[in-house]
Motif scaffolding. Sequence first.
Motif, PDB file in Angstrom:
ATOM      1  N   PHE A  63       0.828  -1.203   0.000  1.00  0.00           N
ATOM      2  CA  PHE A  63       0.000   0.000   0.000  1.00  0.00           C
ATOM      3  C   PHE A  63       0.865   1.257   0.000  1.00  0.00           C
ATOM      4  CE2 PHE A  63      -2.180   3.407   2.347  1.00  0.00           C
ATOM      5  CZ  PHE A  63      -3.241   3.627   1.480  1.00  0.00           C
ATOM      6  N   GLU A  64       1.866   1.300   0.857  1.00  0.00           N
ATOM      7  CA  GLU A  64       2.730   2.483   0.916  1.00  0.00           C
ATOM      8  C   GLU A  64       3.434   2.699  -0.417  1.00  0.00           C
ATOM      9  OE1 GLU A  64       6.216   4.937   1.452  1.00  0.00           O
ATOM     10  OE2 GLU A  64       6.307   2.769   1.101  1.00  0.00           O
ATOM     11  N   SER A  65       3.849   1.625  -1.064  1.00  0.00           N
ATOM     12  CA  SER A  65       4.485   1.730  -2.372  1.00  0.00           C
ATOM     13  C   SER A  65       3.506   2.247  -3.414  1.00  0.00           C
ATOM     14  CB  SER A  65       5.036   0.365  -2.794  1.00  0.00           C
ATOM     15  OG  SER A  65       5.579   0.413  -4.096  1.00  0.00           O
ATOM     16  N   SER A  66       2.261   1.769  -3.363  1.00  0.00           N
ATOM     17  CA  SER A  66       1.272   2.223  -4.337  1.00  0.00           C
ATOM     18  C   SER A  66       0.957   3.707  -4.157  1.00  0.00           C
ATOM     19  CB  SER A  66      -0.012   1.388  -4.227  1.00  0.00           C
ATOM     20  OG  SER A  66      -0.739   1.677  -3.050  1.00  0.00           O
ATOM     21  N   ILE A  67       0.936   4.177  -2.919  1.00  0.00           N
ATOM     22  CA  ILE A  67       0.654   5.592  -2.670  1.00  0.00           C
ATOM     23  C   ILE A  67       1.835   6.452  -3.093  1.00  0.00           C
ATOM     24  CG2 ILE A  67       0.145   7.323  -0.911  1.00  0.00           C
ATOM     25  CD1 ILE A  67      -2.177   5.401  -1.677  1.00  0.00           C
ATOM     26  N   GLU A  68       3.042   5.987  -2.833  1.00  0.00           N
ATOM     27  CA  GLU A  68       4.219   6.735  -3.295  1.00  0.00           C
ATOM     28  C   GLU A  68       4.178   6.902  -4.807  1.00  0.00           C
ATOM     29  OE1 GLU A  68       9.085   6.742  -2.842  1.00  0.00           O
ATOM     30  OE2 GLU A  68       7.979   4.872  -2.500  1.00  0.00           O
ATOM     31  N   GLY A  69       3.839   5.824  -5.523  1.00  0.00           N
ATOM     32  CA  GLY A  69       3.749   5.912  -6.974  1.00  0.00           C
ATOM     33  C   GLY A  69       2.582   6.761  -7.423  1.00  0.00           C
ATOM     34  N   MET A  70       1.434   6.593  -6.779  1.00  0.00           N
ATOM     35  CA  MET A  70       0.247   7.373  -7.126  1.00  0.00           C
ATOM     36  C   MET A  70       0.487   8.866  -6.999  1.00  0.00           C
ATOM     37  SD  MET A  70      -2.365   9.210  -5.428  1.00  0.00           S
ATOM     38  CE  MET A  70      -2.573   8.537  -3.792  1.00  0.00           C
ATOM     39  N   SER A  71       1.300   9.250  -6.018  1.00  0.00           N
ATOM     40  CA  SER A  71       1.522  10.669  -5.745  1.00  0.00           C
ATOM     41  C   SER A  71       2.414  11.352  -6.772  1.00  0.00           C
ATOM     42  CB  SER A  71       2.139  10.847  -4.350  1.00  0.00           C
ATOM     43  OG  SER A  71       3.462  10.329  -4.305  1.00  0.00           O
ATOM     44  N   GLY A  72       2.953  10.597  -7.723  1.00  0.00           N
ATOM     45  CA  GLY A  72       3.871  11.171  -8.703  1.00  0.00           C
ATOM     46  C   GLY A  72       3.176  11.896  -9.837  1.00  0.00           C
ATOM     47  N   GLN A  73       2.197  12.721  -9.504  1.00  0.00           N
ATOM     48  CA  GLN A  73       1.532  13.591 -10.475  1.00  0.00           C
ATOM     49  C   GLN A  73       1.167  14.879  -9.733  1.00  0.00           C
ATOM     50  OE1 GLN A  73      -1.773  13.790  -9.397  1.00  0.00           O
ATOM     51  NE2 GLN A  73      -1.538  12.072  -8.014  1.00  0.00           N
ATOM     52  N   SER A  74       0.802  15.905 -10.462  1.00  0.00           N
ATOM     53  CA  SER A  74       0.693  17.241  -9.869  1.00  0.00           C
ATOM     54  C   SER A  74      -0.660  17.544  -9.238  1.00  0.00           C
ATOM     55  CB  SER A  74       0.983  18.303 -10.939  1.00  0.00           C
ATOM     56  OG  SER A  74       0.039  18.219 -11.996  1.00  0.00           O
ATOM     57  N   GLY A  75      -1.605  16.582  -9.277  1.00  0.00           N
ATOM     58  CA  GLY A  75      -2.945  16.864  -8.764  1.00  0.00           C
ATOM     59  C   GLY A  75      -3.127  16.615  -7.284  1.00  0.00           C
ATOM     60  N   GLY A  76      -2.207  15.857  -6.669  1.00  0.00           N
ATOM     61  CA  GLY A  76      -2.349  15.534  -5.256  1.00  0.00           C
ATOM     62  C   GLY A  76      -2.953  14.152  -5.061  1.00  0.00           C
ATOM     63  N   ASN A  77      -3.836  14.041  -4.074  1.00  0.00           N
ATOM     64  CA  ASN A  77      -4.436  12.744  -3.755  1.00  0.00           C
ATOM     65  C   ASN A  77      -5.500  12.386  -4.781  1.00  0.00           C
ATOM     66  OD1 ASN A  77      -5.493  10.432  -2.594  1.00  0.00           O
ATOM     67  ND2 ASN A  77      -6.705  11.551  -1.084  1.00  0.00           N
ATOM     68  N   THR A  78      -5.258  11.352  -5.528  1.00  0.00           N
ATOM     69  CA  THR A  78      -6.243  10.878  -6.489  1.00  0.00           C
ATOM     70  C   THR A  78      -6.915   9.590  -6.030  1.00  0.00           C
ATOM     71  OG1 THR A  78      -4.421   9.838  -7.724  1.00  0.00           O
ATOM     72  CG2 THR A  78      -5.216  11.986  -8.511  1.00  0.00           C
ATOM     73  N   GLN A  79      -6.146   8.622  -5.519  1.00  0.00           N
ATOM     74  CA  GLN A  79      -6.717   7.289  -5.268  1.00  0.00           C
ATOM     75  C   GLN A  79      -6.272   6.660  -3.947  1.00  0.00           C
ATOM     76  OE1 GLN A  79      -5.039   7.351  -8.769  1.00  0.00           O
ATOM     77  NE2 GLN A  79      -6.648   6.579 -10.083  1.00  0.00           N
ATOM     78  N   PHE A  80      -6.061   7.460  -2.921  1.00  0.00           N
ATOM     79  CA  PHE A  80      -5.632   6.911  -1.634  1.00  0.00           C
ATOM     80  C   PHE A  80      -6.648   5.888  -1.131  1.00  0.00           C
ATOM     81  CE2 PHE A  80      -4.777   6.668   2.866  1.00  0.00           C
ATOM     82  CZ  PHE A  80      -3.430   6.924   3.010  1.00  0.00           C
ATOM     83  N   GLY A  81      -7.918   6.297  -1.021  1.00  0.00           N
ATOM     84  CA  GLY A  81      -8.942   5.396  -0.517  1.00  0.00           C
ATOM     85  C   GLY A  81      -9.192   4.213  -1.427  1.00  0.00           C
ATOM     86  N   ALA A  82      -9.166   4.456  -2.730  1.00  0.00           N
ATOM     87  CA  ALA A  82      -9.387   3.363  -3.678  1.00  0.00           C
ATOM     88  C   ALA A  82      -8.300   2.299  -3.546  1.00  0.00           C
ATOM     89  CB  ALA A  82      -9.432   3.904  -5.105  1.00  0.00           C
TER      90      ALA A  82
END
Length: 277
Positions: A63-82
């Motif tokens: 999960f932590e790895s997926s969030i680190e990767g997810m955060s690599g865009q300029s919009g912020g939180n997109t899919q933390f809960g998902a």
Amino acid sequence: MRDPAENGQLALLLEVAGTPKPGNVDRERDYGDLRFEHFLAGAVGARTGLRAAADGASIGTAFESSIEGMSGQSGGNTQFGALLVTVPLVRAAADGRLTPDGVTETVEATTVEDACAFYEAFEHVGVAVDDPPEGLDSLDVRRGAAATDALRERGATLYDVMALSADRDGVAAEWCSGFERSFEAAGWLLDDEGPIHRRASRAFLRLLAAEPDTFVITRNGETAAEEATRRARAVLDGEADADALAEEFVARDINPGTTADITAGALFVALERGLEV
């Protein structure tokens, strides 16, 4: 044939492509500085963590790895809960245990270190969360990595952390109920017909109509959440237009994000059970 990691990523993509989903970013609606392309990039970035979950990594680490990767865009939180819904489902599917009982066994087996990794994920992106239960300020997720000593002192596993919030957070409730709503909505998706972006929209509306969205409660209050549920029912009953409601909720910043998170989980389960794309 796709494996669980690939279906996890596809579920994130299909969720944001679903339209209309009143109050959420979709392929026809943006939220100012949070746009459709940010969700696409977030899903691409999350792939490393989803792959880790499918390959046997612990849920917290994946999960932590997926969030680190997810955060690599300029919009912020997109899919933390998902991702908090999807990662344990991917882990269970990879072990051949994608059933309510199987996923329950998977999340109940999480450890203190999984909990620490979950808290560390908050270092990567800002997340709107409620205050912790009374007397548990030391476990406030907004403390991020600073809370790991308290977690270790208490011996709190990631499942324990979810149980603390299950009465007021819809994603945590999924963890503590065998992902009941995700599995139920997966059945709706499989029984439905037509393009998946419409099926996802209808599943989202059915979930929202069934109970108030806890993310709306956190951000907008209980009255707004109850209104969102009531008006989703009106759409399903043919008394209101889904596209008009979607435009209105975006304008009013009423975002049923927890419902979208569960929709992503439902899409994953449906894909694993044969939903054709």
